[in-house]
Structure formats: C-alpha cells, structure tokens
Design a protein around this motif. Structure first.
Motif, mmCIF file in Angstrom:
data_model
loop_
_atom_site.group_PDB
_atom_site.id
_atom_site.type_symbol
_atom_site.label_atom_id
_atom_site.label_comp_id
_atom_site.label_asym_id
_atom_site.label_seq_id
_atom_site.Cartn_x
_atom_site.Cartn_y
_atom_site.Cartn_z
ATOM 1 N N ASP A 88 0.829 -1.207 0.000
ATOM 2 C CA ASP A 88 0.000 0.000 0.000
ATOM 3 C C ASP A 88 0.864 1.258 0.000
ATOM 4 O O ASP A 88 1.818 1.382 0.781
ATOM 5 N N ARG A 89 0.509 2.205 -0.876
ATOM 6 C CA ARG A 89 1.195 3.486 -0.954
ATOM 7 C C ARG A 89 0.161 4.575 -1.216
ATOM 8 O O ARG A 89 -0.992 4.298 -1.570
ATOM 9 N N PHE A 90 0.600 5.839 -1.062
ATOM 10 C CA PHE A 90 -0.303 6.966 -1.244
ATOM 11 C C PHE A 90 0.396 8.069 -2.021
ATOM 12 O O PHE A 90 1.574 8.373 -1.781
ATOM 13 N N LEU A 91 -0.349 8.654 -2.974
ATOM 14 C CA LEU A 91 0.084 9.863 -3.657
ATOM 15 C C LEU A 91 -0.705 11.012 -3.054
ATOM 16 O O LEU A 91 -1.935 10.943 -2.935
ATOM 17 N N VAL A 92 0.007 12.082 -2.677
ATOM 18 C CA VAL A 92 -0.647 13.237 -2.061
ATOM 19 C C VAL A 92 -0.266 14.493 -2.843
ATOM 20 O O VAL A 92 0.930 14.780 -3.027
ATOM 21 N N PHE A 93 -1.277 15.215 -3.309
ATOM 22 C CA PHE A 93 -1.069 16.476 -4.026
ATOM 23 C C PHE A 93 -1.453 17.611 -3.082
ATOM 24 O O PHE A 93 -2.630 17.726 -2.685
ATOM 25 N N GLN A 94 -0.484 18.444 -2.716
ATOM 26 C CA GLN A 94 -0.743 19.563 -1.817
ATOM 27 C C GLN A 94 -0.867 20.855 -2.622
ATOM 28 O O GLN A 94 -0.099 21.077 -3.565
ATOM 29 N N PHE A 95 -1.837 21.695 -2.218
ATOM 30 C CA PHE A 95 -2.149 22.899 -2.986
ATOM 31 C C PHE A 95 -1.850 24.181 -2.207
ATOM 32 O O PHE A 95 -1.914 24.213 -0.973
ATOM 33 N N SER A 96 -1.586 25.199 -2.958
ATOM 34 C CA SER A 96 -1.614 26.577 -2.464
ATOM 35 C C SER A 96 -2.404 27.373 -3.491
ATOM 36 O O SER A 96 -2.024 27.403 -4.673
#
Length: 217
Positions: A188-196
């Motif tokens: 199991d892995r996760f991709l995380v897109f963080q925004f500004s």
C-alpha cells in the motif's frame, strides 16, 4: 526313357539351391524403440529470454511519479542510494542544511527539490518522497516530474480531481488530494497532491496517508 528328360530340370534345381544357401544375410540394424525400452528421450530446454532493464531518462522532467516513487528515486532505498540515482542533476545538501536528521534534501538548479524522509525505527530506509518548492514557479513547473496521468507541479486542483476522481479531498492545512494504491510489489502506498491557492505545490509518495508538511522541523 522318360527319366532322361528330367535331367536338366534337376540340375537347375540343384544350382538354385546352392545359390540360395550362399546369399549374403542383411546387415541392416533395427533402431531400438525408446518407448519400448522405457528410456525417455532427453529434450534440450529452450532458454527463457533475459529481462530488459527499463532505461531512466536523465531529464527529471521525464521521470514518472508513481506509487513506487519518482523516477529512479524510490520508496525503500537508502538516502545515499537515492542521491546516487538522482545524480548528476541532483546533489545532496549537507546535513547541516536541515536540522532534522531523518530528512535528506536533493537540490537541482533546474528541477523541483526532493525531500526524502526516513523513520526512527528505519533510519536508513526512505519511506516518504516529496517533490516541490525552492524554485520560481515557472522553473518548478517546467522541470517537474509528472504522474502517468500528466499531473505535476503547477497543475490545478481541477486537473488533479479530473485525473483522480476517486481521490480524497481535504481542505485542512495543507489542502490536499490523497490517492491510495499499491506499488509494483503490492504494498500500500499513497500519492498526495498539496495545494496553495488551488495550484499543486508539492507532490508526495508516502507509506501512510498522514498529512506531512514539515520536513526540517
């Protein structure tokens, strides 16, 4: 008187008998039947084709972000191995540049910065990779690796949601969209897109979905 006429025929029969007795026996050999003898014929195995290594581009803008990592920088390797894999475009910052010993920073003048994090129980194994920051927006966007769906630094929130409609959106700090999946080994892995301001500033590949925004604190 009749017996005189049998003489020539008797002679011919005697000659034929002699010739038959002198015939040369056949020398042809019979090939043994392998199935009858119980012997299984030996078959030469056909060698399997050798796997072909996948070449990795020297241009980080062509690296693919996946659940395994970012191009040659992958979850599960040591920080030193990651630095070697990203060279020569990236160089490792000296340890004093980040007071957190669990973080290694890889810097490039033309591509987004990498932050690599380990954990206390596995200090030599990278469990988080983050890409972003430290360069002008135009430079980071142009030099950014991207996912197979084409999402990289500088993408809009709408583009992320369109590419990953099943992602989880969280507007608490940092605003982010998280996508769960598995790497090439089934972990199991996760991709995380963080925004500004609804623009992707940082992309993370993580071993867990927890929000991470501090790397050197």
């Amino acid at each position: 008187m009749r017996s005189r006429h049998l003489g020539p025929w008797v002679g011919l029969l005697l000659v034929a008998g002699v010739l038959a007795g002198c015939a040369t026996p056949s020398t042809a050999e019979t090939t043994p039947d392998a199935s009858a003898s119980g012997v299984t014929p030996t078959r030469t195995p056909t060698p399997a084709p050798s796997p072909t290594a996948t070449a990795v581009s020297a241009d980080p803008a062509e690296w693919v972000i996946s659940f395994d990592g970012v191009g040659p920088v992958v979850i599960g390797a040591t920080p030193d191995a990651e630095a070697a894999a990203a060279a020569p475009v990236y160089t490792a910052e000296p340890p004093e540049s980040c007071p957190n010993p669990a973080t290694t920073i890889l810097h490039s003048a033309t591509n987004p910065t990498f932050w690599l994090k380990t954990t206390a129980d596995q200090p030599d194994v990278v469990s988080l990779i983050a890409v972003g920051g430290d360069l002008p927006d135009e430079t980071r966007t142009a030099g950014s690796p991207r996912t197979a769906e084409g999402v990289g630094i500088g993408a809009t929130r709408d583009a992320v949601v369109a590419a990953y409609p099943n992602g989880t959106t969280d507007d608490s700090f940092p605003a982010r969209v998280t996508i769960g999946g598995v790497d090439s080994t089934g972990v199991d892995r996760f991709l995380v897109f963080q925004f500004s301001e609804d623009i992707v500033q940082t992309i993370l590949v993580q071993s867990d979905p927890a929000a991470v925004f501090e790397f050197c604190g």
